[in-house]
Write a protein that holds these residues in place. Structure first.
Motif, PDB file in Angstrom:
ATOM      1  N   SER A 299       0.795  -0.728  -0.040  1.00  0.00           N
ATOM      2  CA  SER A 299       0.104  -0.110   0.481  1.00  0.00           C
ATOM      3  C   SER A 299       0.852   1.557  -0.288  1.00  0.00           C
ATOM      4  O   SER A 299       0.327   2.076  -0.789  1.00  0.00           O
ATOM      5  N   HIS A 300       1.553   0.950   1.076  1.00  0.00           N
ATOM      6  CA  HIS A 300       2.433   2.815   0.678  1.00  0.00           C
ATOM      7  C   HIS A 300       4.032   2.364   0.095  1.00  0.00           C
ATOM      8  O   HIS A 300       4.539   3.864   0.353  1.00  0.00           O
ATOM      9  N   TYR A 301       4.396   1.195  -0.377  1.00  0.00           N
ATOM     10  CA  TYR A 301       5.848   1.485  -0.708  1.00  0.00           C
ATOM     11  C   TYR A 301       6.205   0.076  -2.257  1.00  0.00           C
ATOM     12  O   TYR A 301       4.770  -0.647  -1.638  1.00  0.00           O
ATOM     13  N   HIS A 302       7.648   0.885  -2.928  1.00  0.00           N
ATOM     14  CA  HIS A 302       7.657  -0.913  -3.487  1.00  0.00           C
ATOM     15  C   HIS A 302       8.855  -1.416  -3.162  1.00  0.00           C
ATOM     16  O   HIS A 302       9.187  -1.174  -2.497  1.00  0.00           O
ATOM     17  N   LEU A 303       8.828  -2.545  -2.403  1.00  0.00           N
ATOM     18  CA  LEU A 303       9.575  -3.415  -2.656  1.00  0.00           C
ATOM     19  C   LEU A 303      10.463  -4.067  -3.401  1.00  0.00           C
ATOM     20  O   LEU A 303       9.476  -5.101  -4.026  1.00  0.00           O
ATOM     21  N   HIS A 304      12.068  -4.122  -4.329  1.00  0.00           N
ATOM     22  CA  HIS A 304      12.673  -4.832  -5.063  1.00  0.00           C
ATOM     23  C   HIS A 304      13.154  -6.094  -3.809  1.00  0.00           C
ATOM     24  O   HIS A 304      13.879  -5.917  -3.496  1.00  0.00           O
ATOM     25  N   ILE A 305      12.292  -7.593  -4.025  1.00  0.00           N
ATOM     26  CA  ILE A 305      12.766  -8.445  -3.680  1.00  0.00           C
ATOM     27  C   ILE A 305      14.532  -9.085  -4.743  1.00  0.00           C
ATOM     28  O   ILE A 305      14.073 -10.071  -5.747  1.00  0.00           O
ATOM     29  N   GLN A 306      14.810  -9.288  -3.599  1.00  0.00           N
ATOM     30  CA  GLN A 306      15.974  -9.593  -4.471  1.00  0.00           C
ATOM     31  C   GLN A 306      16.958 -11.047  -3.945  1.00  0.00           C
ATOM     32  O   GLN A 306      17.499 -11.179  -2.790  1.00  0.00           O
ATOM     33  N   PRO A 307      16.547 -12.710  -4.325  1.00  0.00           N
ATOM     34  CA  PRO A 307      16.603 -13.815  -3.733  1.00  0.00           C
ATOM     35  C   PRO A 307      18.176 -14.081  -4.394  1.00  0.00           C
ATOM     36  O   PRO A 307      17.966 -13.400  -5.048  1.00  0.00           O
ATOM     37  N   ALA A 308      18.532 -14.610  -3.186  1.00  0.00           N
ATOM     38  CA  ALA A 308      19.549 -15.372  -3.808  1.00  0.00           C
ATOM     39  C   ALA A 308      19.742 -16.539  -2.973  1.00  0.00           C
ATOM     40  O   ALA A 308      19.487 -17.048  -2.069  1.00  0.00           O
ATOM     41  N   ARG A 309      20.693 -17.803  -3.602  1.00  0.00           N
ATOM     42  CA  ARG A 309      20.117 -19.555  -2.875  1.00  0.00           C
ATOM     43  C   ARG A 309      21.553 -19.549  -2.465  1.00  0.00           C
ATOM     44  O   ARG A 309      22.610 -19.603  -3.188  1.00  0.00           O
ATOM     45  N   LEU A 310      22.236 -20.475  -1.267  1.00  0.00           N
ATOM     46  CA  LEU A 310      22.634 -20.999  -1.153  1.00  0.00           C
ATOM     47  C   LEU A 310      22.795 -22.426  -0.753  1.00  0.00           C
ATOM     48  O   LEU A 310      21.649 -22.691  -0.216  1.00  0.00           O
ATOM     49  N   ALA A 311      23.286 -22.906  -0.567  1.00  0.00           N
ATOM     50  CA  ALA A 311      23.795 -24.459   0.000  1.00  0.00           C
ATOM     51  C   ALA A 311      24.559 -24.421   1.537  1.00  0.00           C
ATOM     52  O   ALA A 311      25.798 -23.757   1.022  1.00  0.00           O
ATOM     53  N   LEU A 312      24.111 -25.113   2.157  1.00  0.00           N
ATOM     54  CA  LEU A 312      24.715 -25.391   3.255  1.00  0.00           C
ATOM     55  C   LEU A 312      25.833 -25.997   2.788  1.00  0.00           C
ATOM     56  O   LEU A 312      26.170 -27.295   2.542  1.00  0.00           O
ATOM     57  N   THR A 313      27.391 -25.662   3.650  1.00  0.00           N
ATOM     58  CA  THR A 313      28.216 -26.438   3.248  1.00  0.00           C
ATOM     59  C   THR A 313      28.481 -27.471   4.263  1.00  0.00           C
ATOM     60  O   THR A 313      29.694 -27.993   4.673  1.00  0.00           O
ATOM     61  N   GLN A 314      28.178 -27.329   5.843  1.00  0.00           N
ATOM     62  CA  GLN A 314      28.416 -28.315   6.997  1.00  0.00           C
ATOM     63  C   GLN A 314      26.661 -28.242   7.800  1.00  0.00           C
ATOM     64  O   GLN A 314      25.968 -27.972   7.481  1.00  0.00           O
ATOM     65  N   PRO A 315      26.952 -29.242   8.424  1.00  0.00           N
ATOM     66  CA  PRO A 315      25.620 -29.910   8.870  1.00  0.00           C
ATOM     67  C   PRO A 315      25.231 -28.339  10.221  1.00  0.00           C
ATOM     68  O   PRO A 315      25.776 -27.602  10.363  1.00  0.00           O
ATOM     69  N   SER A 316      23.719 -28.777   9.353  1.00  0.00           N
ATOM     70  CA  SER A 316      23.466 -27.850  10.618  1.00  0.00           C
ATOM     71  C   SER A 316      23.917 -27.264  12.112  1.00  0.00           C
ATOM     72  O   SER A 316      23.642 -27.785  12.970  1.00  0.00           O
ATOM     73  N   LYS A 317      24.607 -25.228  12.256  1.00  0.00           N
ATOM     74  CA  LYS A 317      24.020 -26.043  13.979  1.00  0.00           C
ATOM     75  C   LYS A 317      23.172 -24.997  14.588  1.00  0.00           C
ATOM     76  O   LYS A 317      23.149 -25.003  15.604  1.00  0.00           O
ATOM     77  N   ILE A 318      22.059 -25.170  13.651  1.00  0.00           N
ATOM     78  CA  ILE A 318      20.466 -24.604  14.310  1.00  0.00           C
ATOM     79  C   ILE A 318      20.043 -25.503  14.175  1.00  0.00           C
ATOM     80  O   ILE A 318      19.411 -26.514  14.446  1.00  0.00           O
ATOM     81  N   ALA A 319      19.571 -25.652  16.118  1.00  0.00           N
ATOM     82  CA  ALA A 319      18.890 -26.961  16.758  1.00  0.00           C
ATOM     83  C   ALA A 319      17.428 -26.006  16.379  1.00  0.00           C
ATOM     84  O   ALA A 319      17.476 -25.721  15.377  1.00  0.00           O
ATOM     85  N   ASP A 320      16.763 -26.251  17.083  1.00  0.00           N
ATOM     86  CA  ASP A 320      14.808 -26.715  17.089  1.00  0.00           C
ATOM     87  C   ASP A 320      15.554 -24.428  17.688  1.00  0.00           C
ATOM     88  O   ASP A 320      14.142 -24.393  19.185  1.00  0.00           O
ATOM     89  N   ALA A 321      15.286 -23.564  16.923  1.00  0.00           N
ATOM     90  CA  ALA A 321      15.229 -22.310  18.052  1.00  0.00           C
ATOM     91  C   ALA A 321      14.610 -21.876  17.701  1.00  0.00           C
ATOM     92  O   ALA A 321      13.664 -22.187  16.802  1.00  0.00           O
ATOM     93  N   ASP A 322      14.010 -20.716  18.848  1.00  0.00           N
ATOM     94  CA  ASP A 322      12.842 -20.161  18.065  1.00  0.00           C
ATOM     95  C   ASP A 322      12.975 -19.589  16.852  1.00  0.00           C
ATOM     96  O   ASP A 322      11.633 -19.346  16.354  1.00  0.00           O
ATOM     97  N   GLN A 323      13.914 -18.772  16.449  1.00  0.00           N
ATOM     98  CA  GLN A 323      13.623 -17.701  15.222  1.00  0.00           C
ATOM     99  C   GLN A 323      13.853 -18.422  14.334  1.00  0.00           C
ATOM    100  O   GLN A 323      12.837 -17.979  12.393  1.00  0.00           O
TER     101      GLN A 323
END
Length: 354
Positions: A299-323
DNA sequence: TATGCGTGGGC
DNA sequence: TGCCCAAGCAT
């Protein structure tokens, strides 16, 4: 004061009005309330499937109050204005805990619930309890602005106050529930924004805009404003199992509380992306593959979304974090996701083509 | 009082 | 296509 206005409108409504919308069945305060919230700034045809699914999952206020917020937002995904969903559940908890599970039947108490303002409170009182209360939504504003030839944009307080006065004045003591539905139906079906069908309008006789041939001038239009252009990175990180990393957005702001792709500072150059990504996520990533971006208009602005794809090169360190959490695509689809992100996950090939 | 908040329809 | 708008409310 009930006048000829209401009588003509009700006679028209009996013949031509909408009597079979989903929230007209099994009518109770809860169903009326949910429908009114969904219908804020949202057209009927858009709401109907959301209302049906929402009622299946949350059939009463207790079910809504005790549900996980992700579940509520998941049923709101694609509907927009997500603060409505958060406020809806917050109010449900208040109703269960402070009102003993019983809805207030008067506008004053209803307006204390978050997400319910003057017009929605009146709509609930009229629709659920059949009591006299004046509403003023977009349809009513249009009908009344034309009928009384009220100049100016309804966003202006002076204009809005006049419209409220007329709304109160026309609302009858008899059949307030039908009247409320009737004036909205007239606005949606006859007194439309463009090309109103004045020839079949029951109120054309007393309509001042019609008498002057100036229906197009009412209601006055909002002053134009330039929409700012904004930009952001959206990061698609996949792990070795093809799961995608999603991030819970902050509770306020655009898409508040929803799950989305992680965002990075738009000021970053593409060459700084990998390091920023690793820093943001606390994990090692491959070099980013840039996907052509797209522009999303709000409604109030235009957002240019620039996607970038990355692959994980090591196993995830993130457990079931909240965020941050890893999701398979089908898992992610039950979450509250912004519509563009949902599209991206439903049609992954689009990400490659963008 | 003005602005932020989504998405899809209509022209 | 770009723009306005839609069953408004919270801040």
């Amino acid at each position: 004061m009930s006048d000829r206005f209401a009588g003509k409108l009700l006679a028209w409504y009996d013949q031509h009005g909408r009597h079979d919308l989903p929230w007209h069945f099994d009518r109770n305060a809860y169903r009326v309330w949910v429908s009114e919230i969904m219908l804020q700034q949202t057209q009927v045809a858009t709401v109907i499937p959301y209302f049906q699914a929402f009622m299946e999952r949350f059939p009463d206020v207790q079910a809504l109050a005790s549900a996980p917020v992700d579940d509520v937002l998941g049923h709101w995904s694609g509907l927009g204005y997500y603060a409505r969903a958060r406020n809806l559940q917050k109010a449900a908890i208040t109703i269960v805990e402070d009102f003993g599970g019983e809805f207030p039947d008067n506008p004053e108490e209803l307006e204390t619930l978050t997400g319910i303002g003057r017009s929605t409170a009146a709509a609930i009182v009229a629709q659920a309890y059949g009591k006299r209360a004046a509403i003023l939504d977009g349809n009513v504003k249009r009908v009344l602005a034309r009928y009384h030839a009220i100049a100016g944009w309804p966003g202006q307080t002076a204009v809005l106050n006049q419209l409220w006065e007329h709304a109160e004045e026309h609302t009858p003591e008899e059949r307030p529930r039908d009247y409320t539905q009737a004036i909205m139906d007239l606005g949606a079906m006859v007194c439309t924004r463009t090309r109103p069908d004045c020839e079949s309008c029951p109120l054309s006789n007393g309509c001042q805009a019609y008498a002057r041939g100036e229906t197009r001038l009412y209601p006055g239009s909002k002053p134009k404003k330039e929409k700012p252009e904004k930009a952001t990175w959206m990061i698609i990180v996949e792990d070795e199992d093809g799961r995608i990393l999603l991030e819970r957005r902050p509770p306020s702001g655009i898409w508040g509380g929803l799950w989305s792709l992680p965002e990075l500072d738009p000021a970053l150059g593409a060459d700084e992306l990998q390091e920023a990504c690793e820093q943001h996520l606390g994990m090692s990533c491959s070099e980013p593959e840039l996907i052509s971006g797209f522009r999303h208009t709000f409604s109030h602005y235009h957002l240019h979304i620039q996607p970038a794809r990355l692959a994980l090169t090591q196993p995830s360190k993130i457990a079931d974090a909240d965020q941050h959490r890893w999701f398979h695509r089908d898992e992610a689809l039950v979450l509250g996701l912004p519509a563009p992100i949902r599209t991206l996950l439903t049609q992954p090939e689009q990400a490659a083509l963008l």
